[in-house]
Design a protein around this motif. Structure first.
Motif, PDB file in Angstrom:
ATOM      1  N   ASP A 141       1.029  -1.273   0.073  1.00 44.04           N
ATOM      2  CA  ASP A 141      -0.152  -0.098   0.034  1.00 44.04           C
ATOM      3  C   ASP A 141       1.005   1.177  -0.057  1.00 44.04           C
ATOM      4  O   ASP A 141       1.147   1.806   1.155  1.00 44.04           O
ATOM      5  N   THR A 142       1.284   1.712  -1.083  1.00 44.53           N
ATOM      6  CA  THR A 142       2.147   2.718  -1.216  1.00 44.53           C
ATOM      7  C   THR A 142       1.428   4.038  -0.704  1.00 44.53           C
ATOM      8  O   THR A 142       0.098   4.093  -0.552  1.00 44.53           O
ATOM      9  N   ASN A 145      -1.507   5.168  -2.764  1.00 41.92           N
ATOM     10  CA  ASN A 145      -2.727   4.424  -2.612  1.00 41.92           C
ATOM     11  C   ASN A 145      -3.612   4.845  -1.358  1.00 41.92           C
ATOM     12  O   ASN A 145      -4.897   4.764  -1.218  1.00 41.92           O
ATOM     13  N   LEU A 148      -5.397   8.123  -1.621  1.00 41.29           N
ATOM     14  CA  LEU A 148      -6.507   7.767  -2.499  1.00 41.29           C
ATOM     15  C   LEU A 148      -7.622   7.263  -1.651  1.00 41.29           C
ATOM     16  O   LEU A 148      -8.857   7.656  -1.779  1.00 41.29           O
ATOM     17  N   LYS A 149      -7.470   6.040  -0.878  1.00 36.96           N
ATOM     18  CA  LYS A 149      -8.394   5.658  -0.119  1.00 36.96           C
ATOM     19  C   LYS A 149      -8.880   6.470   1.165  1.00 36.96           C
ATOM     20  O   LYS A 149     -10.220   6.525   1.120  1.00 36.96           O
TER      21      LYS A 149
END
Ligand SMILES: [Zn+2]
Length: 267
Positions: A141-142, A145, A148-149
């Motif tokens: 999970d960079t 990401n 964005l989440k």
């Protein structure tokens, strides 16, 4: 036959020794090629280990690192510095994360056993396993990401809050009911976020929705070129304030799906 095997075994030990020596020379010469991983780039491994033992331990446990003849764990060190482990209810060994693991025992054999046991115990410990898991997650999970989440979640929560505010206005409820509605949904397990829960927020949201709806409706009326009728009425409020109300009556079937003409409170 016995002689032959003994001959071979001695030769094997000799070549082993030669290899050890050559490796030692290589590491002392600080050849960058010998730095297989980060733990072998210094000579600080525990004194009871030979180079071979060090290489073996390093290849089996890639998280090992050395400092002043003491051992440490890179995974626990990195995860421990984030200080998330307390939140997740786990305990990372500070000795391992700070690189303070030493051997004990009078002779070399006992020291070796103690180190071997310590490494094995740490590998199996719940704290180390959890740290490994966090590291894996972090790699998968960079940061992008993760952001964005969060944005997606924020949007979803705002959507729910807006829908609740719209319902309050649509059902002609008092704005004060909004907080109770939010509380109820939270009790039912809906994630409503932690902002925009007040009565004032509800008023602002309803105003915003009405402005957007009015804009959309006006655009649609212009686009459909449908006939309109105006109704203008003057009235006085309870506080003796005279107001002029402009109603617009039109039919906008396309886009809105309303077949009946609608009365719009325009201004
Ligand atoms: Zn560890």
């Amino acid at each position: 036959m016995k002689r032959i095997t003994s001959f071979f075994s001695t030769e094997a030990s000799v070549t082993k020794k030669a290899k050890t020596i050559s490796e030692e020379i290589k590491t002392s010469a600080t050849d960058p090629e010998t730095c297989v991983d980060e733990c072998s780039d210094n000579n600080d491994w525990p004194s009871c280990w030979t180079v071979e033992q060090k290489t073996e331990f390093c290849s089996k446990n890639e998280w090992l690192w050395f400092q002043d003849k003491k051992l440490g764990c890179t995974v626990c060190k990195n995860v421990g510095s984030l200080s998330v482990e307390a939140k997740m209810g786990m305990k990372i060994s500070t000795e391992w994360s700070n690189g303070e693991i030493t051997c004990y025992g009078e002779d070399r054999k006992k020291q070796l056993t103690s180190l071997r046991k310590k490494i094995f115990d740490h590998k199996e410990s719940a704290g180390h396993q959890a740290a490994l898991k966090i590291k894996k997650e972090a790699e998968k999970d960079t940061l992008g990401n993760a952001v964005l989440k969060f944005l997606k979640r924020d949007k979803l929560v705002t959507e729910k809050v807006f829908r609740t505010a719209y319902k309050v206005a649509k059902a002609n409820q008092s704005f004060n009911n909004f907080e109770m509605e939010v509380d109820l949904q939270e009790l039912n397990g809906v994630d409503m976020g932690c902002i925009l829960h007040s009565t004032n927020a509800c008023i602002n949201i309803v105003n915003h929705i009405s402005i957007e709806m009015r804009k959309k409706m006006a655009k649609e009326i212009v686009r459909c070129k449908s006939k309109i009728s105006l109704m203008i009425d003057e009235s006085t409020t309870l506080s003796q304030k005279s107001t002029l109300i402009v109603y617009i009556r039109s039919c906008v079937e396309e886009g809105t799906g309303m077949s009946e003409p609608i009365n719009l409170f325009l201004d």
